[in-house]
Scaffold this motif. Structure first.
Motif, PDB file in Angstrom:
ATOM      1  N   LEU A 104      16.204  25.703  80.130  1.00 41.33           N
ATOM      2  CA  LEU A 104      16.805  25.242  78.764  1.00 41.33           C
ATOM      3  C   LEU A 104      17.097  24.021  78.167  1.00 41.33           C
ATOM      4  N   THR A 105      16.457  24.184  77.154  1.00 40.33           N
ATOM      5  CA  THR A 105      16.565  22.568  76.455  1.00 40.33           C
ATOM      6  C   THR A 105      17.869  22.464  75.622  1.00 40.33           C
ATOM      7  N   GLU A 106      18.129  21.178  74.859  1.00 43.60           N
ATOM      8  CA  GLU A 106      19.199  20.853  74.213  1.00 43.60           C
ATOM      9  C   GLU A 106      18.882  21.966  72.607  1.00 43.60           C
ATOM     10  N   ASN A 107      17.973  22.076  72.432  1.00 39.50           N
ATOM     11  CA  ASN A 107      17.978  22.996  71.252  1.00 39.50           C
ATOM     12  C   ASN A 107      18.261  24.452  71.628  1.00 39.50           C
ATOM     13  N   ASP A 108      17.865  24.990  72.777  1.00 42.66           N
ATOM     14  CA  ASP A 108      18.135  26.167  73.211  1.00 42.66           C
ATOM     15  C   ASP A 108      19.828  26.231  73.460  1.00 42.66           C
ATOM     16  N   PHE A 109      20.418  25.188  73.987  1.00 40.68           N
ATOM     17  CA  PHE A 109      21.888  25.297  74.034  1.00 40.68           C
ATOM     18  C   PHE A 109      22.526  25.355  72.653  1.00 40.68           C
ATOM     19  N   LYS A 110      22.127  24.900  71.601  1.00 39.85           N
ATOM     20  CA  LYS A 110      22.489  24.994  70.141  1.00 39.85           C
ATOM     21  C   LYS A 110      22.612  26.178  69.664  1.00 39.85           C
ATOM     22  N   ARG A 111      21.368  26.871  70.000  1.00 33.24           N
ATOM     23  CA  ARG A 111      21.043  28.440  69.751  1.00 33.24           C
ATOM     24  C   ARG A 111      22.121  29.248  70.402  1.00 33.24           C
ATOM     25  N   ILE A 112      22.245  28.869  71.832  1.00 36.36           N
ATOM     26  CA  ILE A 112      23.137  29.613  72.739  1.00 36.36           C
ATOM     27  C   ILE A 112      24.659  29.840  72.009  1.00 36.36           C
ATOM     28  N   LEU A 113      25.102  28.624  71.528  1.00 40.89           N
ATOM     29  CA  LEU A 113      26.424  28.455  71.238  1.00 40.89           C
ATOM     30  C   LEU A 113      26.763  29.086  69.672  1.00 40.89           C
ATOM     31  N   THR A 114      25.488  29.410  68.876  1.00 42.47           N
ATOM     32  CA  THR A 114      25.850  30.110  67.699  1.00 42.47           C
ATOM     33  C   THR A 114      25.113  31.501  67.376  1.00 42.47           C
ATOM     34  N   GLU A 115      23.777  31.755  67.936  1.00 44.24           N
ATOM     35  CA  GLU A 115      23.224  32.986  67.534  1.00 44.24           C
ATOM     36  C   GLU A 115      23.520  34.044  68.360  1.00 44.24           C
ATOM     37  N   PRO A 116      23.714  34.398  69.648  1.00 44.16           N
ATOM     38  CA  PRO A 116      23.822  35.668  70.128  1.00 44.16           C
ATOM     39  C   PRO A 116      25.281  36.316  69.424  1.00 44.16           C
ATOM     40  N   ARG A 117      25.310  37.465  69.634  1.00 45.30           N
ATOM     41  CA  ARG A 117      26.527  38.183  69.287  1.00 45.30           C
ATOM     42  C   ARG A 117      27.777  38.064  70.025  1.00 45.30           C
ATOM     43  N   ASN A 118      27.489  37.596  71.469  1.00 43.27           N
ATOM     44  CA  ASN A 118      28.746  37.267  72.176  1.00 43.27           C
ATOM     45  C   ASN A 118      28.668  35.678  72.491  1.00 43.27           C
ATOM     46  N   ALA A 119      28.260  35.051  71.366  1.00 44.42           N
ATOM     47  CA  ALA A 119      28.217  33.650  71.498  1.00 44.42           C
ATOM     48  C   ALA A 119      29.444  33.032  72.073  1.00 44.42           C
ATOM     49  N   LEU A 120      29.430  31.770  72.728  1.00 42.93           N
ATOM     50  CA  LEU A 120      30.808  31.303  73.176  1.00 42.93           C
ATOM     51  C   LEU A 120      31.751  30.788  72.245  1.00 42.93           C
TER      52      LEU A 120
ATOM     53  N   ALA B  99      37.754  33.796  68.791  1.00 40.80           N
ATOM     54  CA  ALA B  99      38.775  35.121  68.804  1.00 40.80           C
ATOM     55  C   ALA B  99      39.794  35.026  69.697  1.00 40.80           C
ATOM     56  N   LEU B 100      39.510  34.248  70.741  1.00 43.80           N
ATOM     57  CA  LEU B 100      40.872  34.289  71.890  1.00 43.80           C
ATOM     58  C   LEU B 100      41.996  33.416  71.363  1.00 43.80           C
ATOM     59  N   LEU B 101      41.775  32.544  70.751  1.00 46.40           N
ATOM     60  CA  LEU B 101      42.818  31.442  70.105  1.00 46.40           C
ATOM     61  C   LEU B 101      43.303  32.188  68.672  1.00 46.40           C
ATOM     62  N   GLU B 102      42.523  33.111  68.176  1.00 46.51           N
ATOM     63  CA  GLU B 102      43.063  33.776  66.902  1.00 46.51           C
ATOM     64  C   GLU B 102      44.384  34.699  67.247  1.00 46.51           C
ATOM     65  N   THR B 103      44.186  34.910  68.629  1.00 43.96           N
ATOM     66  CA  THR B 103      45.511  36.051  68.929  1.00 43.96           C
ATOM     67  C   THR B 103      46.622  35.154  68.996  1.00 43.96           C
ATOM     68  N   GLU B 104      46.522  33.683  69.114  1.00 44.09           N
ATOM     69  CA  GLU B 104      47.807  33.017  69.220  1.00 44.09           C
ATOM     70  C   GLU B 104      48.075  32.446  67.907  1.00 44.09           C
ATOM     71  N   GLY B 105      47.389  32.835  66.834  1.00 43.59           N
ATOM     72  CA  GLY B 105      47.350  32.658  65.489  1.00 43.59           C
ATOM     73  C   GLY B 105      47.021  31.423  64.992  1.00 43.59           C
ATOM     74  N   VAL B 106      46.050  30.817  66.086  1.00 50.74           N
ATOM     75  CA  VAL B 106      45.318  29.484  65.733  1.00 50.74           C
ATOM     76  C   VAL B 106      43.988  29.593  65.137  1.00 50.74           C
ATOM     77  N   THR B 107      43.617  28.940  64.209  1.00 48.24           N
ATOM     78  CA  THR B 107      42.305  29.173  63.495  1.00 48.24           C
ATOM     79  C   THR B 107      41.340  27.870  64.038  1.00 48.24           C
ATOM     80  N   LEU B 108      40.304  28.384  64.752  1.00 44.01           N
ATOM     81  CA  LEU B 108      39.416  27.268  65.423  1.00 44.01           C
ATOM     82  C   LEU B 108      38.154  27.390  64.583  1.00 44.01           C
TER      83      LEU B 108
END
Length: 519
Positions: free
Chosen positions: A411-427, A433-442
């Motif tokens: 995986l390249t640096e460009n692949d990492f950028k896509r992994i962080l944004t494109e998939p439905r289950n992106a990190l 979503a996790l921090l939204e349960t605490e009322g935090v807008t990230l």
């Protein structure tokens, strides 16, 4: 020829509705497009598994004499950790709704040694298939099971007197002398004479019986109205917090079962075998109505399912559509095999495991507690990094049974950028979503995504390359303070840009020794 294929397609759809709806509608290009929603890159590997899945559908349309001759083209994936080998196979199984099991090749031992035998992977596949088909059957009878569960709860809250009376009458002992007279009287010419009754007594008795029946009818109507009201309240959840006493079956567990886990005996199979012999024990439990509803629904759903038909369907699916993913296969490849090899040490056991796996992949019959299972048409996907050994270090027979080889790219640096944004289950979506349960807008800025990808790629270059898994460690380190303070933060809005990322991770990235342990 096309008309024959079309007729077979229609016939197969009737008997294999679930798989037909999924596999026939998805062409290889559509399968790749579905995989692209969750996995970035690795186009060659996606094409290989898409063709393998489509070939299963094509095989079912062949004439019966040719159908059994077409064997699956098993796949060997070669690539470092964290590039998507396991995820591709897992997503493919979810897409096809096929039984799937992932096993580690290093967990198996050669026959005669203490440890797991290779047949257990087929038993695990059948267990997974049973759970898959059972979930589908339970979904089909869910509404009927819920109704029956509600009726059982109502019977506890307001017992049905008529049914209880019938049960009591059936259980009450009858007068033996009266029964003998009724049975033997006609044979002996004697009949039991009923005492004479005057017309006034008869009219009085009839009037009393009519009044009693009318009272019973009113009482029954009143009880039924109460039961209907309770049934409605249980259904709507009004009584969920009320406690009731129910009878449940005790789990079958024995202390000496741990002995079998140390041998080649399958512990689950042994528990089921002993469970059918030992008597079933029941116990009283006090639970809330909400929990009783779940317990009774589960029991009623199991009672409504045809277990024999379920097992037959599960075995058929395991045999025809099952996928076994064998990971870390490079760890059992002997690197010093051949005329100049040492021929001893751990490589003996490694090659022994390969020889044991070979007949499973070639096609054999494995006995399970549900019956014999054939592996002739199970799709095997093997994977390994092959840093130390090479695919050619596998025994030749096993290499021949893994004809399709796919090399996954780093995986390249460009692949990492896509992994962080494109998939439905992106990190990034997961953390938002996790921090939204605490009322935090990230909020992640575009330059923050770029900087995160750069940091992950840089750390992978400097230390061990663990692929996309590096993003997990980088993001956890980045958001550690925010996650800790989220419940008590006065300002519930967090904006992450490139400067925020550099401030949190710069020291660690600079110190190569420190990043080796923290990231």
């Amino acid at each position: 020829m096309l008309q024959i294929v079309a007729a077979r397609r229609r016939q197969w759809k009737v008997t294999h509705t679930t798989m037909a709806e999924i596999t026939e509608e998805l062409t290889p290009s559509q399968i790749v497009a579905e995989l692209d929603k969750y996995i970035v890159g690795q186009h060659q590997a996606k094409r290989a598994v898409a063709v393998a899945l489509r070939n299963r559908y094509r095989r079912r349309l062949l004439a019966e004499d040719l159908r059994d001759e077409v064997i699956p083209k098993n796949i060997l994936m070669i690539g470092p950790t964290g590039v998507g080998k396991t995820e591709i196979a897992r997503r493919l199984a979810l897409l096809a709704k096929a039984p799937f099991v992932k096993v580690e090749a290093t967990k198996f031992t050669e026959v005669g040694y203490v440890g797991r035998d290779v047949d257990s992977m087929v038993r695990d596949l059948v267990q997974g298939s049973i759970r898959l088909v059972e979930a589908e059957r339970i979904a089909e009878v869910q509404s009927a099971a819920e109704e029956r569960a509600i009726n059982r709860i109502v019977d506890i809250l307001q017992p049905d007197r008529a049914a209880a009376q019938k049960r009591r009458e059936g259980a009450e002992p009858q007068d033996l002398t009266r029964v003998i007279r009724q049975m033997m009287g006609p044979m002996l010419g004697a009949t039991e004479k009923e005492p004479s009754e005057t017309p006034e007594e008869s009219a009085e008795r009839t009037e009393k019986e009519s009044a009693q029946q009318e009272e019973e009818r009113r009482d029954a109507g009143r009880r039924e109205r109460i039961r209907e009201r309770l049934r409605s309240q249980v259904k709507l959840g009004v009584l969920d917090d009320q406690e009731i006493a129910i009878t449940v079956e005790e789990s079958q567990s024995s202390p000496f079962m741990q002995v079998f886990s140390m041998s080649n005996v399958d512990e689950t199979d042994m528990q089921n075998a002993l469970g059918s012999i030992l008597p079933r024990k029941h116990k009283q439990r006090k639970v809330k109505v909400s929990e009783a509803k779940q317990i009774f629904t589960q029991e009623e759903a199991q009672a409504l399912i045809d277990r024999d038909a379920l097992v037959r369907e599960a075995i058929n699916r395991a045999e025809q559509t099952g996928i076994i993913f064998v990971d870390e296969i490079d760890k059992i490849a002997g690197s010093n095999r051949g005329p100049g090899g040492s021929g001893g040490g751990p490589d003996v056991s490694r090659e022994g495991v390969q020889r044991d796996i070979l007949p499973i992949i070639e096609g054999s019959t494995v006995n399970t507690k549900f019956g014999p299972v054939k592996t002739d048409h199970v799709l095997f996907i093997a994977a390994g990094a092959f840093h130390v050994s090479k695919p050619s270090d596998l025994i030749p027979e096993l290499q021949g049974r893994l004809p399709i080889r796919v090399e996954l790219e780093n995986l390249t640096e460009n692949d990492f950028k896509r992994i962080l944004t494109e998939p439905r289950n992106a990190l990034t979506r997961q953390y938002v979503a996790l921090l939204e349960t605490e009322g935090v807008t990230l909020t992640f800025a575009d330059d923050a995504i770029t900087e995160l990808a750069r940091v992950a790629a840089e750390v992978n270059r400097r230390s061990e390359n663990i692929g996309a898994r590096r993003l997990h460690t980088v993001l956890e380190r980045l958001l550690e303070e925010v996650s800790f303070e989220a419940p008590d933060m006065p300002d519930k809005s967090v904006y992450i840009d490139a400067e925020f990322v550099r401030k949190r991770l710069e020291d660690i990235v600079k110190d190569e020794d420190l990043s080796r342990y923290i990231l």
